[in-house]
Design a protein around this motif. Structure first.
Motif, PDB file in Angstrom:
ATOM      1  N   GLY A  59       0.842  -1.251   0.004  1.00 35.68           N
ATOM      2  CA  GLY A  59      -0.051   0.086  -0.172  1.00 35.68           C
ATOM      3  C   GLY A  59       0.717   1.306   0.126  1.00 35.68           C
ATOM      4  O   GLY A  59       2.001   1.300   0.278  1.00 35.68           O
ATOM      5  N   GLY A  60       0.239   2.339  -0.258  1.00 37.30           N
ATOM      6  CA  GLY A  60       0.599   3.699  -0.747  1.00 37.30           C
ATOM      7  C   GLY A  60       1.726   4.326   0.402  1.00 37.30           C
ATOM      8  O   GLY A  60       3.076   4.409  -0.121  1.00 37.30           O
ATOM      9  N   GLU A  61       1.406   4.380   1.626  1.00 38.31           N
ATOM     10  CA  GLU A  61       2.370   5.202   2.330  1.00 38.31           C
ATOM     11  C   GLU A  61       3.494   4.149   2.472  1.00 38.31           C
ATOM     12  O   GLU A  61       4.732   4.555   2.835  1.00 38.31           O
ATOM     13  CB  GLU A  61       1.695   5.854   3.802  1.00 38.31           C
ATOM     14  CG  GLU A  61       0.992   6.962   3.608  1.00 38.31           C
ATOM     15  CD  GLU A  61       0.536   7.416   4.742  1.00 38.31           C
ATOM     16  OE1 GLU A  61       1.078   7.093   5.916  1.00 38.31           O
ATOM     17  OE2 GLU A  61      -0.578   8.094   4.863  1.00 38.31           O
ATOM     18  N   GLU A  62       3.285   2.887   2.620  1.00 39.53           N
ATOM     19  CA  GLU A  62       4.453   1.891   3.142  1.00 39.53           C
ATOM     20  C   GLU A  62       5.303   1.791   1.844  1.00 39.53           C
ATOM     21  O   GLU A  62       6.469   1.892   2.039  1.00 39.53           O
ATOM     22  CB  GLU A  62       3.711   0.581   3.387  1.00 39.53           C
ATOM     23  CG  GLU A  62       4.840  -0.515   3.910  1.00 39.53           C
ATOM     24  CD  GLU A  62       5.384  -0.104   5.308  1.00 39.53           C
ATOM     25  OE1 GLU A  62       6.506  -0.604   5.455  1.00 39.53           O
ATOM     26  OE2 GLU A  62       4.908   0.635   5.877  1.00 39.53           O
ATOM     27  N   VAL A  63       4.808   1.848   0.597  1.00 41.45           N
ATOM     28  CA  VAL A  63       5.532   1.919  -0.740  1.00 41.45           C
ATOM     29  C   VAL A  63       6.385   3.071  -0.608  1.00 41.45           C
ATOM     30  O   VAL A  63       7.748   2.950  -0.895  1.00 41.45           O
ATOM     31  CB  VAL A  63       4.695   1.624  -1.781  1.00 41.45           C
ATOM     32  CG1 VAL A  63       5.291   2.065  -3.142  1.00 41.45           C
ATOM     33  CG2 VAL A  63       4.061   0.599  -1.958  1.00 41.45           C
ATOM     34  N   LEU A  64       5.772   4.300  -0.337  1.00 35.52           N
ATOM     35  CA  LEU A  64       6.823   5.384  -0.584  1.00 35.52           C
ATOM     36  C   LEU A  64       7.785   5.718   0.599  1.00 35.52           C
ATOM     37  O   LEU A  64       8.806   5.906   0.222  1.00 35.52           O
ATOM     38  CB  LEU A  64       5.702   6.641  -0.027  1.00 35.52           C
ATOM     39  CG  LEU A  64       6.410   7.966  -0.131  1.00 35.52           C
ATOM     40  CD1 LEU A  64       6.791   8.294  -1.644  1.00 35.52           C
ATOM     41  CD2 LEU A  64       5.475   9.263  -0.034  1.00 35.52           C
ATOM     42  N   LYS A  65       7.564   5.245   1.744  1.00 34.88           N
ATOM     43  CA  LYS A  65       8.538   5.010   2.852  1.00 34.88           C
ATOM     44  C   LYS A  65       9.597   4.095   2.359  1.00 34.88           C
ATOM     45  O   LYS A  65      10.918   4.296   2.516  1.00 34.88           O
ATOM     46  CB  LYS A  65       7.714   4.508   4.063  1.00 34.88           C
ATOM     47  CG  LYS A  65       8.743   4.824   5.558  1.00 34.88           C
ATOM     48  CD  LYS A  65       7.928   4.622   6.708  1.00 34.88           C
ATOM     49  CE  LYS A  65       8.334   3.372   7.354  1.00 34.88           C
ATOM     50  NZ  LYS A  65       7.590   2.741   8.226  1.00 34.88           N
ATOM     51  N   SER A 106       4.210   7.154 -11.360  1.00 34.80           N
ATOM     52  CA  SER A 106       4.618   8.539 -11.701  1.00 34.80           C
ATOM     53  C   SER A 106       3.826   9.689 -10.752  1.00 34.80           C
ATOM     54  O   SER A 106       4.168  10.741 -10.562  1.00 34.80           O
ATOM     55  CB  SER A 106       4.366   8.886 -13.380  1.00 34.80           C
ATOM     56  OG  SER A 106       5.101   7.910 -14.019  1.00 34.80           O
ATOM     57  N   PHE A 107       2.577   8.971 -10.371  1.00 37.36           N
ATOM     58  CA  PHE A 107       1.708   9.937  -9.327  1.00 37.36           C
ATOM     59  C   PHE A 107       2.101   9.921  -8.008  1.00 37.36           C
ATOM     60  O   PHE A 107       2.386  10.913  -7.249  1.00 37.36           O
ATOM     61  CB  PHE A 107       0.263   9.752  -9.658  1.00 37.36           C
ATOM     62  CG  PHE A 107      -0.247  10.241 -10.829  1.00 37.36           C
ATOM     63  CD1 PHE A 107      -0.585  11.859 -10.810  1.00 37.36           C
ATOM     64  CD2 PHE A 107      -0.689   9.358 -11.789  1.00 37.36           C
ATOM     65  CE1 PHE A 107      -1.021  11.947 -12.148  1.00 37.36           C
ATOM     66  CE2 PHE A 107      -1.528   9.845 -13.091  1.00 37.36           C
ATOM     67  CZ  PHE A 107      -1.484  11.088 -13.123  1.00 37.36           C
ATOM     68  N   ALA A 108       2.547   8.633  -7.607  1.00 42.56           N
ATOM     69  CA  ALA A 108       2.671   8.358  -6.293  1.00 42.56           C
ATOM     70  C   ALA A 108       4.034   8.602  -5.751  1.00 42.56           C
ATOM     71  O   ALA A 108       4.311   8.889  -4.430  1.00 42.56           O
ATOM     72  CB  ALA A 108       2.370   6.731  -5.844  1.00 42.56           C
ATOM     73  N   LEU A 109       5.091   8.571  -6.647  1.00 37.09           N
ATOM     74  CA  LEU A 109       6.534   8.678  -6.172  1.00 37.09           C
ATOM     75  C   LEU A 109       7.305   9.945  -6.902  1.00 37.09           C
ATOM     76  O   LEU A 109       6.912  10.111  -8.067  1.00 37.09           O
ATOM     77  CB  LEU A 109       7.224   7.411  -6.510  1.00 37.09           C
ATOM     78  CG  LEU A 109       6.633   6.012  -6.070  1.00 37.09           C
ATOM     79  CD1 LEU A 109       7.415   4.841  -6.607  1.00 37.09           C
ATOM     80  CD2 LEU A 109       6.763   6.205  -4.629  1.00 37.09           C
ATOM     81  N   PRO A 110       8.153  10.408  -6.015  1.00 35.84           N
ATOM     82  CA  PRO A 110       8.861  11.487  -6.735  1.00 35.84           C
ATOM     83  C   PRO A 110      10.051  10.769  -7.546  1.00 35.84           C
ATOM     84  O   PRO A 110      10.601   9.726  -7.489  1.00 35.84           O
ATOM     85  CB  PRO A 110       9.642  12.170  -5.673  1.00 35.84           C
ATOM     86  CG  PRO A 110       9.797  11.083  -4.493  1.00 35.84           C
ATOM     87  CD  PRO A 110       8.302  10.153  -4.805  1.00 35.84           C
ATOM     88  N   TYR A 139       8.454   0.370 -11.798  1.00 31.40           N
ATOM     89  CA  TYR A 139       7.164   0.279 -12.390  1.00 31.40           C
ATOM     90  C   TYR A 139       6.184  -0.228 -11.481  1.00 31.40           C
ATOM     91  O   TYR A 139       6.431  -0.982 -10.357  1.00 31.40           O
ATOM     92  CB  TYR A 139       7.443  -0.466 -13.588  1.00 31.40           C
ATOM     93  CG  TYR A 139       7.562  -2.104 -13.213  1.00 31.40           C
ATOM     94  CD1 TYR A 139       6.413  -3.207 -13.272  1.00 31.40           C
ATOM     95  CD2 TYR A 139       9.028  -2.596 -12.774  1.00 31.40           C
ATOM     96  CE1 TYR A 139       6.831  -4.420 -12.697  1.00 31.40           C
ATOM     97  CE2 TYR A 139       9.310  -4.099 -12.603  1.00 31.40           C
ATOM     98  CZ  TYR A 139       8.334  -4.919 -12.405  1.00 31.40           C
ATOM     99  OH  TYR A 139       8.578  -6.121 -12.353  1.00 31.40           O
ATOM    100  N   GLY A 140       4.778  -0.137 -11.726  1.00 31.14           N
ATOM    101  CA  GLY A 140       3.706  -0.605 -11.038  1.00 31.14           C
ATOM    102  C   GLY A 140       3.421  -1.904 -11.031  1.00 31.14           C
ATOM    103  O   GLY A 140       3.453  -2.618 -12.058  1.00 31.14           O
ATOM    104  N   PHE A 141       3.062  -2.692  -9.991  1.00 28.36           N
ATOM    105  CA  PHE A 141       2.713  -4.033  -9.911  1.00 28.36           C
ATOM    106  C   PHE A 141       1.463  -3.982  -9.315  1.00 28.36           C
ATOM    107  O   PHE A 141       0.925  -3.954  -8.336  1.00 28.36           O
ATOM    108  CB  PHE A 141       4.029  -4.747  -8.948  1.00 28.36           C
ATOM    109  CG  PHE A 141       3.734  -6.221  -9.278  1.00 28.36           C
ATOM    110  CD1 PHE A 141       4.825  -6.834  -9.908  1.00 28.36           C
ATOM    111  CD2 PHE A 141       2.930  -7.264  -8.538  1.00 28.36           C
ATOM    112  CE1 PHE A 141       4.623  -8.161 -10.259  1.00 28.36           C
ATOM    113  CE2 PHE A 141       2.902  -8.409  -9.087  1.00 28.36           C
ATOM    114  CZ  PHE A 141       3.605  -9.182  -9.747  1.00 28.36           C
ATOM    115  N   PRO A 142       0.246  -4.532 -10.274  1.00 26.08           N
ATOM    116  CA  PRO A 142      -1.108  -4.276 -10.024  1.00 26.08           C
ATOM    117  C   PRO A 142      -1.522  -4.967  -8.888  1.00 26.08           C
ATOM    118  O   PRO A 142      -1.064  -6.158  -8.407  1.00 26.08           O
ATOM    119  CB  PRO A 142      -1.737  -4.684 -11.188  1.00 26.08           C
ATOM    120  CG  PRO A 142      -1.041  -4.659 -12.313  1.00 26.08           C
ATOM    121  CD  PRO A 142       0.455  -4.646 -11.716  1.00 26.08           C
ATOM    122  N   GLU A 143      -2.339  -4.322  -7.798  1.00 22.43           N
ATOM    123  CA  GLU A 143      -2.868  -4.693  -6.627  1.00 22.43           C
ATOM    124  C   GLU A 143      -1.721  -4.854  -5.577  1.00 22.43           C
ATOM    125  O   GLU A 143      -2.285  -5.213  -4.538  1.00 22.43           O
ATOM    126  CB  GLU A 143      -3.600  -6.100  -6.618  1.00 22.43           C
ATOM    127  CG  GLU A 143      -4.768  -6.154  -7.790  1.00 22.43           C
ATOM    128  CD  GLU A 143      -5.677  -5.175  -8.014  1.00 22.43           C
ATOM    129  OE1 GLU A 143      -6.000  -4.637  -6.784  1.00 22.43           O
ATOM    130  OE2 GLU A 143      -5.842  -4.538  -8.935  1.00 22.43           O
TER     131      GLU A 143
END
Length: 167
Positions: A25-31, A53-57, A132-136
């Protein structure tokens, strides 16, 4: 360069995790992403796909304006664009990606950007991360190295190409 076509039998191989999975999930991935980039001292970040591209700098964003086939409302700024139909890596995308990497520019892809992870890795230098994104699940981070470049070149050789009779 030439145009590459993804053969059906290669699809399962491309669905596996390449590089390091950053899931949960989002915050964990970013961290996890920020910790890894800092720890490894990576100098350039390329995100392939709208979610990443939206979620990560990142320095270079490659996106097609769709997440899970749904149109995105607001696109990131971009100065480059190219056409790349699904299941292909068009020969015209190689110089566009090369320029984007050199000048840290974003690319809007008319078509599908999924397979552009391959030229992004092959055209990048060491100290670069291609995400790159890995769906789900989250994202996968590929740290560019001579070893992963060899793996991706071998993979690309399994594609059909314009010089090998294409489709």
């Amino acid at each position: 360069m030439e145009t590459y076509f993804l053969p059906r039998e290669l699809r399962p191989e491309l669905r596996k995790v390449w590089g390091i999975p950053l899931f949960n999930g989002g915050e964990e991935v970013l961290k996890k992403f920020q910790q890894f980039i800092k720890k490894r001292g990576l100098k350039k970040i390329i995100t392939v796909g709208d979610y990443c591209s939206f979620a990560l700098p990142s320095d270079i964003k490659i996106f097609d304006g769709k997440i899970k086939r749904l149109k995105v409302k607001k696109l990131p700024k971009f100065s480059l664009s190219c056409q790349n139909p699904a299941g292909t890596i068009q020969k015209e995308v190689w110089p566009v990606i090369k320029r984007a990497i050199k000048n840290k520019e974003n690319i809007f892809v008319d078509g599908e950007e999924d397979l552009l992870v391959i030229p992004s890795v092959l055209l990048s230098e060491k100290n670069t991360a291609v995400i790159y994104g890995f769906p789900e699940k989250g994202v996968c981070l590929i740290e560019v190295s001579p070893k992963i470049k060899r793996v991706f070149k071998k993979l690309l050789n399994k594609f059909k190409s314009s010089s090998k009779g294409g489709q």
